[in-house]
Write an enzyme that holds these catalytic residues in place. Structure first.
Site, PDB file in Angstrom:
ATOM      1  N   GLU A 287       0.851  -1.194   0.000  1.00 25.99           N
ATOM      2  CA  GLU A 287       0.000   0.000   0.000  1.00 25.99           C
ATOM      3  C   GLU A 287       0.887   1.244   0.000  1.00 25.99           C
ATOM      4  OE1 GLU A 287      -3.994   1.737   2.151  1.00 25.99           O
ATOM      5  OE2 GLU A 287      -2.479   0.854   3.424  1.00 25.99           O
TER       6      GLU A 287
ATOM      7  N   GLU B  53      -5.744  -2.543  12.712  1.00 26.07           N
ATOM      8  CA  GLU B  53      -5.481  -3.394  11.542  1.00 26.07           C
ATOM      9  C   GLU B  53      -6.541  -4.490  11.394  1.00 26.07           C
ATOM     10  OE1 GLU B  53      -3.484  -2.101   9.623  1.00 26.07           O
ATOM     11  OE2 GLU B  53      -2.368  -0.838  10.996  1.00 26.07           O
TER      12      GLU B  53
ATOM     13  N   GLU C  51      -9.154   4.656   6.548  1.00 28.34           N
ATOM     14  CA  GLU C  51      -8.278   5.004   7.663  1.00 28.34           C
ATOM     15  C   GLU C  51      -9.017   5.729   8.776  1.00 28.34           C
ATOM     16  OE1 GLU C  51      -5.811   3.468   8.011  1.00 28.34           O
ATOM     17  OE2 GLU C  51      -5.098   2.929   6.016  1.00 28.34           O
TER      18      GLU C  51
ATOM     19  N   GLY D  54       3.496   1.990  10.765  1.00 36.35           N
ATOM     20  CA  GLY D  54       3.392   1.334  12.067  1.00 36.35           C
ATOM     21  C   GLY D  54       2.970  -0.101  11.851  1.00 36.35           C
ATOM     22  N   ALA D  55       2.045  -0.302  10.900  1.00 35.06           N
ATOM     23  CA  ALA D  55       1.556  -1.637  10.592  1.00 35.06           C
ATOM     24  C   ALA D  55       0.792  -1.581   9.279  1.00 35.06           C
ATOM     25  CB  ALA D  55       0.632  -2.143  11.703  1.00 35.06           C
TER      26      ALA D  55
ATOM     27  N   GLU E 106      -2.410  -3.729   7.043  1.00 32.37           N
ATOM     28  CA  GLU E 106      -3.522  -4.669   7.234  1.00 32.37           C
ATOM     29  C   GLU E 106      -3.653  -5.756   6.178  1.00 32.37           C
ATOM     30  OE1 GLU E 106      -5.429  -1.150   4.866  1.00 32.37           O
ATOM     31  OE2 GLU E 106      -3.880  -1.357   6.376  1.00 32.37           O
TER      32      GLU E 106
END
EC number: 3.4.11.-
Length: 895
Positions: free
Chosen positions: A158, A331, A353, A294-295, A297
């Protein structure tokens, strides 16, 4: 994705003529043609973990919708070796040309004759590089328990980087199924979105194995993922039968247990909330060493920074546990909202988001009610979004984007935090029951498909019978938000309110011809019951009058109880005075005490009231017990302290801070007491850090004593005290303290501890030591994604640090830009480095530097920073003398 929002909140102040920076126009962006589209990708990849390259074979089942002799796909940093197309039941046709359009990240495959309408198979053999840019298919460095340096091969697609791993139709609305096979060294773990269905020796090389994964559901390319490396894991099953695993670095499996517990509680919570089951057989959560966001999904294989997933019961602090819980909640929400139903185009990214950033709090509140997380939302997301959105260089929640670098730019606090804040306001306006009903309709109607913002409004409108689309478009399609101005008059037994709205600007009241208006859900409470709204109205006009029946003159009236509406409020001074007792005796809710103070601070920055008014109100918080209220006060005082570092009375504001924080510091003490919880730990760390940094003598002495015992191994500091102690000893420390901290950093086994040290190193004061810290930021000791927080820590700590950090960024621009180009880390770096300046000529300098060193993904950030610098300078010119006088007369003993 979760963007790591570093905690140095910097704010805008005010200027009357923000200079807008004009940037070069790009050529128009064109989406992919629709004459050929994929139905299934059969993808086989063979990464080389030594030479950092990979070989790939793609066999895609495609549909030709109209005759054409070319196929246009996305492709970047990949070399195609051969390509062919075979219509079902027909002859294979080899492509005769590959025309790469590098700037558009596209390739056109040309065929000697037209491909006829119908189904067929597209085959492509290609090679690529395992890059070190933390995007696409990239390499991530790690050390084995014995200390050997190795690399894992991991992905981050992404927004637009699947095209770096294989040629594809890399747009969210072009969904297909995926059959993935990975050829890997047999001693490594291979993971992908789905479960492994076959693992067999690779015929051409007996040191390799071929790992085949089950077919995915129909999904977007940006959610595909694969990881090849060495990991341990812990496993559990959620109550609804989904296998959950948390993968950790070797030897650290127990650090995955907390996230595992959160994930297994969260999946059934979302299943119940959405009334739609989790659609895959398994979900893996994995910690990746080098990771920009940070992460992320990815469906069924969620990737994380180590600090967003790993918790060590002995060495992790309360704020880390909370961060992990929020990120896991965020996530996993995307598995439904984003993965099952995906935005049609990046313009609607905010839906993904903003929604996940809102519901992560709902989920954590369900799992950990003791965190009081909704109050923290106001400080962490809501006020941050208001600050950014007051700038002339903000943008609407919905932005038309095209080129990939424009997409990167909207992963910001507007999409996440303003998005989450307006969804919170919407949820409050509709009510939970109808909101869930509408969400369920939306997910069922669009599952495995794509949707736009309007589709969600339609479903919520049907469920609630309220004018959702009309109300919400005023919040998503125009930038900014209103300031609600309130005055009152007692009329007999009744209270008459006069309420008006106008656009709030960081530079003061909006003064344009065209003043936008919003449809504002307004709720009103009184001192009879501060926690309950007595009246709700939808404000559709610039002005309204409201009468509250039978309310005696000694009662106060407050708008926006719970601080849910996304607006600032300016009360008449009489109304404001009536709240002060409610702050002192805590009858106002914590979230409303916070909101009042934050609004006033913002109004003072905008020049609408004097900063002295805010300092007076801050002094009323002397009995405050709530962590989040203190946290917000602390942030605002940090902004003021940073602003006043440009004056010769910086010490006076430190004294003010010490006076304000000393009583709560004495009450809390250094050691946790029986019966204390999560929030007490957070508050103690905050208060001691604030006192220590400001130079409170007793705190500094105790911090030094405890630091010495910690370093000598006599008495290890609890994780919650480390940040404040490290910060305090560094701020007032010499080169030997810095040496010791760098040694602790080298010895730290946990990434959380390394990050904790990296974030405070910038507090050191001596110029030559500041330089050492900056050089350290670019050394191999610091992971590439963490360099930004080291430089940001230097810039945010002192006037000298700010100058040195900016010079360092300019001197090392080529390396930094090359490292982070096109990602949001470059924006973060720029913001943290220059946002705190307060001299007009610095805005000019920053502007001209970025005109000659363009950073396309950070254009808007540069504009916002220049605006902030001018606003800071104006604030200082306007209020510095008054603040100085106020701080001096506080010291004069009353006669």
């Amino acid at each position: 994705a979760i963007i790591v929002l570093i905690v140095y909140r910097t704010f805008s102040a005010t200027a009357n003529s923000p200079h807008l920076v004009t940037m070069p126009e790009r050529r128009p962006f064109v989406r992919l043609p629709t004459d050929v589209y994929p139905v299934n990708y059969g993808l086989c990849l063979k990464p080389d973990l030594i030479d950092f390259t990979f070989e790939g074979k793609l066999e895609a089942a495609v549909e030709v919708t109209q005759g054409t002799n070319q196929i246009v796909m996305n492709c970047a940093d990949i070399d195609i070796i051969t390509a062919s197309f075979a219509p079902d039941g027909g002859e294979e046709i080899n492509a005769t040309g590959f025309n790469y359009q590098n700037e558009d990240e596209k390739v056109t495959l040309s065929f000697p004759s037209a491909l006829q309408k119908g189904s067929g198979t597209l085959k492509i053999d290609f090679v690529g590089e395992l890059n070190d840019k933390m995007k696409g298919f990239y390499r991530s460095k790690y050390a084995t328990p014995s200390g050997e340096i190795r690399h894992a091969a991991v992905t981050q697609f992404e927004a637009t980087d699947a095209r770096r791993a294989f040629p594809c139709w890399d747009e969210p609305a072009i969904k297909a199924t995926f059959d993935i096979t990975l050829i890997i060294p047999k001693d490594r773990v291979a993971l992908s979105n789905m479960n492994v269905i076959d693992r067999k020796p690779y015929p051409e090389d007996d040191s390799l194995v071929e790992v085949k994964f089950a077919t995915t559901p129909i999904m977007s390319t940006y959610l595909v993922a694969f990881v090849i490396g060495e990991y341990d894991f812990v496993e559990s099953q959620s109550s609804d039968g989904v296998t959950v695993r948390v993968y950790t670095p070797l030897g650290k499996a127990e650090q995955g247990k907390f996230a595992l517990e959160v994930a297994t509680k969260t999946l059934p919570f979302y299943k119940d909330y959405f009334n739609v089951p989790y659609p895959l057989p398994k979900i893996d959560l994995i910690a990746i060493a080098d990771f920009a966001a940070g992460a992320m999904e990815n469906w069924g294989l969620v990737t994380y920074r180590e600090t967003a997933l790993l918790i060590d019961p002995r060495n992790s602090c309360a704020s880390s546990r909370q961060w992990v819980a929020l990120v896991v909640g965020h996530e996993l929400a995307h598995q439904w909202f984003g993965n099952l139903v995906t935005m049609e185009w990046w313009t609607h990214l905010w839906l993904n988001e903003g929604f996940a950033s809102w519901i992560e709090y709902l989920c954590v509140d369900h799992c950990f009610p003791e965190y009081d997380i909704w109050t923290q939302f106001v400080s962490a997301d809501y006020t941050r979004a208001l600050d950014l959105d007051a700038l002339d260089n903000s943008h609407p929640i919905e932005v038309n984007v095209g080129h990939p670098s424009e997409v990167d730019e909207i992963f910001d606090a507007i999409s996440y935090s303003k998005g989450a804040s307006v969804i919170r306001m919407l949820h409050n306006y509709i009510g939970d029951e109808d909101f869930r009903k509408g969400m369920n309709t939306y997910l069922l109607k669009f599952q495995h498909k794509n949707a736009s913002t309007e589709d969600l409004w339609d479903c919520l409108e049907q469920a609630s019978g309220k004018p959702i689309a009309a109300v919400m478009s005023s919040w998503t399609k125009q930038m900014g938000f209103p300031i609600i101005v309130v005055d009152q008059e007692q009329q007999g037994d009744d209270r008459a309110l006069k309420i008006s709205q106008k656009k709030f600007c960081a530079s003061g009241p909006h003064s344009g011809e065209e003043c936008p208006t919003w449809m504002v859900p307004i709720s009103i409470c009184t001192s009879e019951d501060p926690s309950c709204s007595k009246m709700n109205v939808l404000m559709e006009h610039p002005e309204i009058n409201i009468t509250i029946p039978s309310l005696s003159p000694n009662k106060w009236v407050k708008l926006n109880p719970g601080t849910v509406g996304f607006y600032r409020i300016q009360y008449s001074s009489a109304m404001l005075d009536s709240f002060l007792p409610g702050i002192r005796d805590l009858t106002l809710l914590p979230v409303d005490r916070l909101g009042l103070q934050n609004d006033l601070f913002s109004l003072s920055r905008a020049g609408m009231i004097s900063t002295i008014e805010v300092l007076k109100v801050m002094e009323a918080f002397v009995n405050e017990p709530n962590y989040t209220v203190w946290s917000d006060l602390s942030c605002n005082l940090g902004v003021l302290s940073s602003l006043l570092s440009h004056t010769d009375f910086h010490d006076d504001i430190q004294e003010f801070i010490i006076d304000l924080f000393t009583p709560i510091g004495l009450k809390l003490g250094w050691d946790s007491k029986p019966g204390e919880g999560h929030l007490d730990a957070l508050l103690r760390g905050l208060v001691l850090g604030k006192l220590g940094k400001a130079g409170h003598k007793a705190t500094l002495e105790e911090a030094r004593r405890r630091f010495k015992e910690h370093v000598e191994g006599k008495q290890i500091l609890s994780a919650d005290l480390r940040s404040p102690v490290y910060l305090t000893v560094l701020k007032h420390g010499d080169s030997s303290v810095l040496d010791t901290m760098l040694k602790l950093h080298k010895q730290a086994d946990m990434q959380e501890e390394k990050n904790r040290i990296e974030r405070v190193l910038g507090a050191i004061s001596a110029p030559e030591l500041i330089q050492r810290v900056l050089n350290f930021a670019l050394s191999d000791e610091v992971r590439p994604q963490d360099t930004v927080s080291v430089i940001g820590g230097v810039a945010g700590s002192s006037k000298q640090g700010r100058k040195a950090a900016w010079k360092f960024v300019k001197d090392n621009w080529e390396e930094l830009h090359n490292r982070y180009q096109g990602g949001f880390l470059i924006s973060r770096l720029i913001k943290l480095t220059v946002d705190g300046f307060a001299i007009d000529k610095m805005a000019t300098e920053v502007k001209s530097f970025f005109e000659s060193h363009p950073a396309p993904a950070a254009e808007r950030t540069v504009q916002q920073c220049c605006e902030n610098i001018l606003l800071n300078a104006a604030w200082l010119k306007r209020d510095a003398d008054d603040i100085h006088q106020y701080l001096l007369q506080r010291k004069v003993p009353p006669v």
